[in-house]
Every structure is written in structure tokens, then in C-alpha cells.
Design an enzyme around this catalytic site. Sequence first.
Site: not given
Length: 494
Positions: A17, A37, A191, A195
Site C-alpha cells: 500500500m 526501516r 466504510h 463492506e
Amino acid sequence: MEASTLSRIGLAGLAVMGQNLALNIAEKGFPISVYNRTTSKVDETLDRAHREGHLPLSGHYTPRDFVLSIQRPRSIVILVKAGSPVDQTIAALSEHMEAGDCIIDGGNEWYENTERRIVEASGKGILYLGMGVSGGEEGARHGPSLMPGGSYQAYQNIEDIVKKVAAQVDDGPCVTYIGEGGSGNFVKMVHNGIEYGDMQLISEAYDVLKNVGGLSNSELSDIFGEWNRGELESFLIEITADIFKVKDEHGDGELVDKILDKTGMKGTGKWTVQQAAELSVAAPTIAASLDCRYLSGLKEEREAAAGVLSEAGLKDEVGFARSGVDKKRLIDDVRQALYASKICSYAQGMNLLRAKSVEKGWNLNFGELARIWKGGCIIRAVFLDRIKKAYQRNPNLASLIVDPEFAREMVQRQAAWRRVVGLAISAGISTPGMCASLAYFDTYRRARLPANLVQAQRDLFGAHTYERIDRPGSFHTEWTKLARKSDAGFATLN
């Protein structure tokens, strides 16, 4: 570092993402610095930026170098696992940040954690946003739905970026400033709850069509494809049609039939149901979808139960229900049942948002929330435009069910809805989402419920009092004493 070489924004956390959102930002023309990292993730992102169009993205290997590579006031997006990793990342970065800089957490974070971090950051003069990001990997790369809440100044600092990065629909980019505090995270949580409900309802439609209607995967793909060209047009319906087409590479038939029937989850659905309970908001469709995920996890128990109950004489009624079924009518009935059930699920989600908005003073704009969900996100659907218009017509709408347009559609579809639920029950096929939606509709539409008896019971055993329909005030009755006195009177008469 000279001002001309500084990045416009930074992003820390380069899992899929994070990488995709960073590349999206760079592709829209905003120079971006990235940090992770694990240094190999930085190299991987740099390689992708080169391969995907020589995008203006620079990689950094220490928190200090990363922070100092961004122009003031700095805006840094964090996309790491929710909870303590966020706190650790903030601690590492804020050491090198200045007053007026901004942190934007783009993960699925519990809203109260965001509100705590807003207070902690403000102690250092740092601005903070909790920003819901929906759309998965594809959305992050090509246009997600974004739900930022927290510092309005922080939002203004990145408004030009997020408006270009977000999915674009006919009435603008799928982003808006949600409100103060943890509102952005809370809206994203709900949301996700909607879903859950959507996916459960679609799976029930599939179950009825497959097992009562006897439809093949090829037929199901065609049906969902057709539905995606009508009132049910949505991302989830579209991908469902595609799923039925995929063949199994390791054997005969379609892959969907080889998938173990155990559903995973990450927690946002559970949070939604917990918040609904805390706020006394009925959300039975979303709760039913969560319960089904729990029950799906009991695979071994379900298999054992099927054997025990079969031996006890339980018959499979699916074959009986299938005989004489009019396929064409069943398909149309299921379409209508799915649509009506979805309206109830969205109504529950919106009512939860309204209750929280009132409690927290967020002043959420429900029409605008529906608008930014029209593109980029998992629940994107054509009928969200109609939800937007419903709230534009009446910002104080008590429920989508009583919007004149949706009310008319619910009434038109209720006969088909009842037929599907009744048929499923007679066949022994569980449709908890559709049943919960129908029960919600039937309960909400009735001017008088049997709650009078429940309240009388509460008064009898706990002296909780009750109100009357014919006079004001609270009342308590000695029910048992009066009932026995009545019994004695009857005995005397007899």
C-alpha cells in the site's frame, strides 16, 4: 540540502500500500521522499519508480535524512501496521521534525488512538491527521478514496496533493476534509463495516442461486455481469462476475469451488459492531456479516455438526426446494432482494456515523461521504450517487429507508425480497444478512412493536417502570400481586 531539491511530501512505510501510494503521488507530479526501516523496501520502491516512468521519488535510509529531505512545513504520510508500530514510527520521525510539520497516518487505526496522538503531537507543535485510505493496492496506485480527519491546517497543507491522487468521479475527487479528531478513521471503519455487509449479502445471493437455482459458475458470471450494468453496478459485483470465470490451474472446474470456506478479517468490522452497540444503533446486517465470519471459522465443527444432525434425521431440503423453481423469476427476485438488503446495510452504517457525529460534534456531511465513496474504494457503487442526493435533499434524514425515492424502491422490492428469504429458509440455506435486513426493515416500518410486553416484564421483575400511550409520566405496577388477585377473583366467580 537546497530548497529546490527538497521533496514536496514524504511517505514512511513501504509495504505494498505504501509503495503504491508513493508512486501514485510521484506520478501526479509531486516529488516525494520515501523511507522504510527495512532498507530493501526502499531499494524496491526506487526500482519501481524508475521502471514505471522515471518518477520523482527519492529514497532515504535513516529517519533524519528522510525528514530533512522534505520541504517545510513538512507533511509525512505513515503507512505501517496499526497500533504500537505507528507510535514507534512517530517517535523516530518526530525527533527530527519541527513545529508546524504534519504527520498523516494512512492506516486502519482505531480512532481513539488517533485522538491520543493528536494531543501528543500538538505538545510538540506538530499537526496530525488520521486518514482512511480505501481501494486496496490498485486504488492506492491509481486513485483511492481518502478520508482525512484531524487538523484542518494539516489538510490544507496537502489538499492540492490528495485532490490529484484520489480517484476522480463526475463530481470531483474522492477526498474531502471529514472533520476533527479521529473522524477520518471512524468513517473508514464504518466504510469497512458496510463492506462486510455488502460482501455477505453478495455471498448469500450466490448461495441461493447456486444451490436452489442450480446455476453453474458460467451462468453466475453472466448474471453478475448483467447486474453490474444496472442498479447494482459496483466494484464488488464486477469482481464477483470475474471470480466465477477463473479456472483452477491445478485441476478441473473453477477456482472458486476449491477455496476453503473460512473467511479472514482484520478487525474493522468488529469495531463497527462494537461502536454500534456502544451508541445504541441497530446494525443487524453488519453484525450478521461478522457473525458469519466467526461461524465460517468453525469449519471442523460445522462438518461434524452436519454429520450428527444428518444421523439425527435432518434431511437436505435443497433438492426439494429446487424442484419446480422458475429460474428466471428466482434470478430477478434475488437481484431485488440483494438491492433492498444493501439499502438497509448502508442505512445502518449512515445512522452509526450520524450518532457518532452528534456525540463528538464532528458535523459530518453524509452526502459528501457518499460522494467520496463513489470511486476508488471497495464499496464504490452507482447507487451511492443516489444516497448523496438523498442527503442533499434532506441533510437531517432520519434513515435512507424514509427517503421518498428509496422508500418507493423498498416497497416495490419487498415481495421479491420475502420470496427469496422464505425460499432460502424452506431449503435450509442460511441468509443471515438478507434476513437481518428484512427484519430491520419490518421493525423500523412498524408504528407499534411488541416492546410493550418486554417493558412490562422488566417492570415486573426489576421495577424498571414504564410509560403509557394515553398519559404522561412513568409508572410501576405490582404485576404479580394484581395477577394473583385477578386469579382469586376468577376462582370466586367460578
